[in-house]
Design an enzyme around this catalytic site. Sequence first.
Site, mmCIF file in Angstrom:
data_model
loop_
_atom_site.group_PDB
_atom_site.id
_atom_site.type_symbol
_atom_site.label_atom_id
_atom_site.label_comp_id
_atom_site.label_asym_id
_atom_site.label_seq_id
_atom_site.Cartn_x
_atom_site.Cartn_y
_atom_site.Cartn_z
ATOM 1 N N HIS A 19 21.116 50.438 62.591
ATOM 2 C CA HIS A 19 21.562 50.371 61.189
ATOM 3 C C HIS A 19 21.390 51.739 60.521
ATOM 4 O O HIS A 19 22.270 52.211 59.810
ATOM 5 C CB HIS A 19 20.718 49.370 60.392
ATOM 6 N N SER A 130 18.610 43.272 65.484
ATOM 7 C CA SER A 130 17.364 42.848 64.836
ATOM 8 C C SER A 130 16.747 41.701 65.622
ATOM 9 O O SER A 130 15.521 41.619 65.768
ATOM 10 C CB SER A 130 17.647 42.393 63.397
#
Length: 162
Positions: A19, A130
């Site tokens: 990210h 994640s």
Amino acid sequence: MPQQLAIYPGSFDPVTNGHLDLIQRASKIFGHVVVAALRHDSKDPLFTTAERMEMLEQATSELPNVSVDSFDGLLVDYARDRGARLILRGIRAVSDYEYELQMALMNRQLSSEIETLFIPAAEQYSYLSSRIVKEVSRLGGDVSALVPDAVVARLRAKHSNL
Ligand code: PNS
């Protein structure tokens, strides 16, 4: 009219180096990037919205044209409220494309003036998510090369309290 403001939405539970790489590259292209964490995520996040935003803020503190926010409801409504016409999404592999295209086309159907831009993820993070970071951390693996420093201790604390 050139678009200065872009929204980068996601769950960010937690933010990963993948990210962060995308945020860094987007910050060089757009005048302002708003990283927007989804508040009520049906995926039942490990971290609260406040925790996810704090980690994002710490990880992006050296990027002056990046800010962190949270949103609920339809992404296109949030983007319109913020005066943004661009949504950014990272694509790690072809397997991401189908879902991302579906979301982008649904968002276009809902709001034709808002465009989605796909940015290819950095090769070295193309396997990263994640979900996989949380799993490795929960099982005691070292994730310090995969997430910003601000996240490492938080993951450790979270898993020692579970
Ligand atoms: O990091 P994620 O979980 O892949 O992010 C998904 C996100 C937050 C971008 C997506 O779930 C979203 O936009 N949710 C808001 C609800 C919405 O607008 N749904 C319609 C578009 S399909």
